[in-house]
Design an enzyme around this catalytic site. Structure first.
Site, short mmCIF file in Angstrom:
data_model
loop_
_atom_site.label_atom_id
_atom_site.label_comp_id
_atom_site.label_asym_id
_atom_site.label_seq_id
_atom_site.Cartn_x
_atom_site.Cartn_y
_atom_site.Cartn_z
N GLY A 268 -18.47 66.01 10.00
CA GLY A 268 -18.67 66.33 11.59
C GLY A 268 -17.30 67.08 12.12
CD GLU A 310 -23.02 63.87 3.21
OE1 GLU A 310 -23.70 63.19 2.10
OE2 GLU A 310 -23.62 64.10 4.32
N GLY A 312 -19.60 70.78 6.85
CA GLY A 312 -20.06 71.71 6.59
C GLY A 312 -19.01 73.00 7.55
NE ARG A 313 -19.53 72.11 14.12
CZ ARG A 313 -20.87 73.06 14.66
NH1 ARG A 313 -20.90 73.85 15.40
NH2 ARG A 313 -21.57 72.26 14.80
NE ARG A 350 -22.82 76.52 16.12
CZ ARG A 350 -22.12 77.04 17.47
NH1 ARG A 350 -21.77 77.30 17.85
NH2 ARG A 350 -21.99 75.42 17.59
CE1 TYR A 354 -24.69 74.67 20.11
CE2 TYR A 354 -26.83 73.99 19.07
CZ TYR A 354 -24.85 74.51 18.91
OH TYR A 354 -24.88 74.88 17.76
CB CYS A 381 -37.33 91.01 24.10
SG CYS A 381 -38.21 92.69 24.16
CD GLU A 382 -36.69 85.06 25.33
OE1 GLU A 382 -36.18 84.07 26.32
OE2 GLU A 382 -37.75 84.76 24.56
C1 LIG Z 1 -24.84 68.76 9.25
C2 LIG Z 1 -25.12 67.40 8.62
C3 LIG Z 1 -23.49 67.49 7.97
C4 LIG Z 1 -22.70 68.75 7.81
O1 LIG Z 1 -22.30 68.82 8.52
P1 LIG Z 1 -20.78 69.26 9.69
O2 LIG Z 1 -20.83 68.92 11.71
O3 LIG Z 1 -21.29 70.54 10.17
O4 LIG Z 1 -19.43 68.91 9.00
C5 LIG Z 1 -23.44 66.47 6.37
N1 LIG Z 1 -24.44 66.29 6.09
C6 LIG Z 1 -25.07 65.58 7.15
C7 LIG Z 1 -26.08 64.81 6.33
C8 LIG Z 1 -25.70 66.89 8.60
O5 LIG Z 1 -27.24 66.65 8.73
#
Ligand SMILES: *Cc1c(COP(=O)(O)O)cnc(C)c1O
Length: 451
Positions: A268, A310, A312-313, A350, A354, A381-382
């Site tokens: 997150g 965890e 991601g982004r 994205r 939003y 086509c949007e």
């Molecule tokens: C989406 C997600 C992440 C990664 O979130 P980011 O905002 O991309 O860091 C980690 N754990 C779970 C369970 C998720 O659903």
């Protein structure tokens, strides 16, 4: 679906590409007015590989994986980083995560399949999802995944039944909704209770299910998980979530004499999409979480758990960019200027979804100031099909190569074939070399499943 009214107060400034700072991949440079990433000329790359094209700065991606591991391990040795594969997934990024010693978060069978195809160590796989199917759980358990993050009581029973069939005991976590909702500026305590994910702490529901998990054969409850949201700037939300989770661990010990050995605080951490964004650093994120875990465990007289996060982004977003070719322009005086590119909502949903914000530049005019406010619209086509809404850009001409920054997360993995658009190739660039890690989809691919 349509675009928000143009913000006519917005003015272009004199900033050029390199002024975008944290938005850029780490190896971004401008030479002879051309944008280079990983020592590769983006204009030449677009000509060779075609557009739209996803490009990843491999050194940037590797750096961020190492940075996360170092930031946590130097403060908290018993910690691991789990790569959230939903932000960007192909075989090569899984190999990279493996080499860098990361664990892997997969959601469902399709992401698990990618990990299996490249022989990612199954003990380092964490399986998520609020409604994993029977088949997906069966695949995960027979593959020998390290942890299944159980999301409901029904799933707890399903996991136990499948593990019994296989004659094994599956290590599990329970996903808890700690009631902390994170926002870029504020956190709201109650909002997160209304979530399809995990066990609510209301009316002791999580606690009751935890008791069932402890007493169920063929599963071993080793940890707790929470994930409070995404693109979070305010770190105190994470500390708040740690407090709730550690208090829960203490209660489990007090009432059942049961030790929760692992704590997974989810992902997150926010990133810079625009030059105005000021996200927290990975070090500050690590400091906030590890300090909170140490302090709360001391308060409750608990041994320190193995700690996991965890991301991601924050690993993938800034490492990736998307290249497009300009097809035409349209100026509507007093409304906005459209610059039409050869992709759109099929490769980046994205913005249409939003109104996400991105910074663009023209890769063949990268040293020049971005003097116009434009909307980069797609070819679909949007009316709401745009990748960039009202942002500064150099004066565009037909056949210019546009680069949109910070598209490494949640772009390729959310891509579609709307309007029969083949999905772009993914190219990794490093030390002057470009290698295709996912080839462009062909027209053949598009209809290969049809009878
Ligand atoms: C989406 C997600 C992440 C990664 O979130 P980011 O905002 O991309 O860091 C980690 N754990 C779970 C369970 C998720 O659903």
């Amino acid at each position: 679906m349509s675009l928000p009214a143009s913000d006519t107060s917005k003015r272009a400034d004199q900033r050029t590409t390199m002024d975008l700072g944290a938005v850029l991949p780490k190896t971004a440079a401008v030479e002879d007015d051309h944008l280079h990433i990983g020592g590769v000329d983006m204009v030449e790359l677009a000509q060779q590989q075609g557009t739209p094209l996803y490009v990843f700065d491999e050194a940037d991606l590797t750096f961020r994986m190492q940075e996360y591991r170092r930031a946590f391990r130097e403060r908290y040795p018993d910690s691991d980083i789990i790569y959230a594969s939903k932000s960007f997934l192909n075989k090569e990024v899984v190999r990279l995560a493996e080499r860098e010693g990361l664990c892997l978060d997969v959601s469902g069978g399709g992401e698990l399949a990618c990990a299996r195809m490249v022989d990612f160590p199954m003990q380092r796989v964490f399986v998520h999802g609020n409604n994993k199917t029977f088949d997906e759980l069966n695949e995960a358990i027979s593959a020998g995944v390290g942890r299944i993050v159980v999301d409901s009581r029904t799933e707890l029973r399903r996991v136990a039944a499948i593990a019994k069939e296989h004659g094994t005991t599956q290590n599990i976590y329970l996903r808890i909704t700690p009631g902390v909702e994170a926002d870029t500026h504020e956190y709201i305590r109650t909002g997160c209770e209304d979530s399809k994910f995990g066990f609510t702490m209301r009316e002791d529901f999580a606690f009751t299910c935890l008791e069932e998990a402890i007493n169920t054969d063929n599963v071993r409850l080793v940890g707790l998980h929470c994930h409070i949201g995404s693109q979070i700037f305010a770190l105190h939300s994470f500390a708040e979530a740690v407090e709730v989770m550690v208090a829960f661990m203490a209660r489990v010990r007090d009432e059942y004499g049961y030790a929760i050995e692992e704590l997974d605080m989810g992902g997150g951490l926010g990133i810079a999409y625009t030059a105005e964004d000021e996200p927290s650093s990975v070090d500050d994120f690590a400091e906030t979480i590890t300090a909170a875990v140490k302090r709360c465990c001391a308060e409750h007289d608990l041994p320190l758990p193995r700690l996991l996060v965890e991301p991601g982004r924050s690993l993938t977003a800034n490492a990736g960019v998307t290249l497009y070719r300009v097809g035409n322009m349209k100026t509507l005086p007093g409304i906005r200027k459209y610059v039409a590119i050869d992709g759109g909502m099929s490769d980046n949903i994205r913005t249409a979804l939003y109104h996400a914000e991105y910074e663009p530049t023209i890769a063949n005019k990268a040293g020049q100031p971005r003097t116009e406010i434009v909307t980069l619209c797609g070819k679909h086509c949007e009316s709401g099909d745009a990748v960039v809404i009202d942002m500064p850009l150099q004066v565009a001409a037909v056949d210019d190569i546009v680069c949109v920054f910070a598209t490494g997360a949640y772009n390729a993995t959310m891509a579609s074939n709307y309007n029969g658009q083949p999905r772009p190739a993914v190219v990794f660039v490093k030390d002057g070399e470009a290698r295709v890690t996912t080839r462009r989809e062909t027209y053949e691919d598009l209809y290969s499943r049809d009878m």
